[in-house]
Write an enzyme that holds these catalytic residues in place. Structure first.
Site, mmCIF file in Angstrom:
data_model
loop_
_atom_site.group_PDB
_atom_site.id
_atom_site.type_symbol
_atom_site.label_atom_id
_atom_site.label_comp_id
_atom_site.label_asym_id
_atom_site.label_seq_id
_atom_site.Cartn_x
_atom_site.Cartn_y
_atom_site.Cartn_z
ATOM 1 C CG ASP A 84 -2.266 0.607 0.991
ATOM 2 O OD1 ASP A 84 -2.302 1.833 0.814
ATOM 3 O OD2 ASP A 84 -3.282 -0.107 0.977
ATOM 4 C CG HIS A 106 -5.408 3.628 1.002
ATOM 5 N ND1 HIS A 106 -4.986 2.342 0.764
ATOM 6 C CD2 HIS A 106 -6.694 3.687 0.591
ATOM 7 C CE1 HIS A 106 -5.975 1.654 0.219
ATOM 8 N NE2 HIS A 106 -7.028 2.435 0.104
ATOM 9 C CB SER A 122 -9.593 0.390 0.297
ATOM 10 O OG SER A 122 -8.895 0.560 -0.886
#
Length: 429
Positions: free
Chosen positions: A157, A190, A372
């Site tokens: 990520d 994220h 996600s």
């Protein structure tokens, strides 16, 4: 080979909870309609290619072949960017089109494909942990006493905030494929959010993850702006495969246009698929996002690959079945298929993915929505299973998660494929 990775709906919602919502759209996706292929373009990373070599009979001969190929590429004027020795044999390099054509005609070369741009896809007991019944798992043992799940999960990520007090980040095991030789620090948010859903500590403060205290391996393949390349993603998979004896599970909350090109023996034109196949063969379980285009996941990778666990998103607003939860950060109807989520026969499980509160950089917490966010619930569940079944193969982990899944959610709703996916349920893990 996929044309581009699309962000997995990071921009759907971000809110400090409690409090007013605050928009964030680092990948340029907020406000897109669900029918759009969000963020998709047909551009390539100019002058960069991924070279995959043919299989060699022995480890030593494969190593020699890679070294020879890299030297040959350099002698032809190419600048080698990554060398792959574990998930596949080959390298990524910057070179002219004519040099790439010459490399393709060289000895032992399986394929030469353009490198592509990529992007990211987007203590209380969070609603997702509650709905997946991880708080009832004897392995998770959520009781505020900081019991830790004995498993290792890699997060491919934007990196992870290594200093976050609610996360156990195994910095020494990380890798920065976006900017080699630099720390795997998350300048985006994220990756840290995903990591908290998987394994935030059961320490009495902040939030708690599905598998509290798992060792989190930060594998950074995206920039702080959410951009990257296929070659960087393969670099991350290669790092995981190098450490396959240590890493149990991988979370890939990313998605891009493409299709499954066949079983693992016929993936000559898709280096990422070949890399995942080889990594799975080494015993690593991959949980991946279905994507957020409200379309059939068969048109997106890695969601379409058979070797992974593909996850769609449920809109659960109160952590309970019954559809009685009031809207919070989004207007979705409680206990229904998230209106942005991809669907189809390639989806294996559905998990909570709307208004999920988790860790965020600088010691903070945030609320995000997207597949996600659904995917790390499953990655955490896989870690719980591997903690008590250390010899389980990826296929066995997948089968156990699917078999234990429940059907206690409202359907049909926005799921248009005629298939009701099992909902992640972890009370028996």
């Amino acid at each position: 080979m996929p044309t581009i990775f699309c962000a997995v709906l990071l921009g759907l919602a971000l809110a400090a909870a409690p409090g007013p919502s605050a928009a964030i759209d680092p990948a340029g996706l907020a406000g897109r309609t669900h029918g759009q292929n969000q963020g998709e373009t047909r551009s390539e990373t100019a002058g960069r290619y991924i070279v995959t070599l043919k299989d060699a009979p022995t480890v030593s001969s494969a190593e020699a072949a890679v070294n020879t190929a890299v030297v040959r590429a350099a002698s032809m004027g190419a600048t080698v960017l990554h060398v792959y020795r574990h998930a596949l044999h080959g390298y990524a390099a910057s070179m002219t089109a004519s040099t790439a054509a010459a490399v393709a005609d060289g000895p032992g070369v399986r394929s030469v494909e353009p490198d592509r741009p990529v992007r990211i896809a987007a203590q209380s007991v969070p609603t997702g942990v509650d709905r997946a019944e991880a708080d009832l798992s004897p392995t998770a043992a959520i009781d505020g006493k900081d019991t830790r799940v004995d498993a290792d999960v890699a997060v491919i990520d934007t990196g992870i905030d290594a200093d976050h007090p609610d996360l156990d980040v195994y910095v020494a095991g990380g890798k920065n494929c976006w900017l080699p030789n630099m720390p795997q620090e998350d300048g985006h948010g994220h990756g840290t959010h995903v990591a908290g859903i998987i394994g935030a500590l059961d320490n009495g403060t902040g939030v708690v993850g599905v598998a509290p205290g798992v060792r989190l391996w930060p594998v950074q393949v995206f920039s702080p702006f959410g951009s990257g390349s296929t070659s960087s993603v393969i670099c991350g998979i290669d790092h995981v495969t190098e450490h396959a004896d240590e890493i149990d599970v991988v979370n890939m909350s990313l998605s891009g246009a493409g299709r499954d090109d066949g079983d693992c023996g016929r993936t000559d034109a898709d280096a990422m698929h070949r890399a995942i196949c080889n990594s799975v063969a080494r015993g690593v379980t991959y949980a991946v996002a279905a994507g957020n285009d409200h379309a059939d996941a068969a048109g997106f990778v890695p969601a379409a690959y058979d070797e992974v666990i593909t996850v769609s998103a449920l809109a659960d607003l109160d952590g309970e079945p019954g559809g009685l939860g009031a809207s919070t950060c989004r207007t979705d109807r409680d206990d229904t298929f998230a209106d942005f989520s991809n669907y189809g026969r390639d989806v294996d499980l559905i998990a909570p993915g709307v208004c999920i509160r988790s860790t965020y950089p600088n010691g903070g917490y945030a609320t995000l929505s997207g597949t996600s966010m659904a995917t790390p619930h499953v990655a955490g569940g896989a870690a719980l299973y591997r903690a008590t079944h250390p010899g389980a193969s990826p296929a066995e982990v997948k089968a156990a998660l699917v078999k234990s899944g429940g059907m206690d959610w409202t359907w049909p709703s926005e799921d248009r494929d005629g298939i009701k996916e099992p909902l992640l349920q972890l009370r028996s893990f």
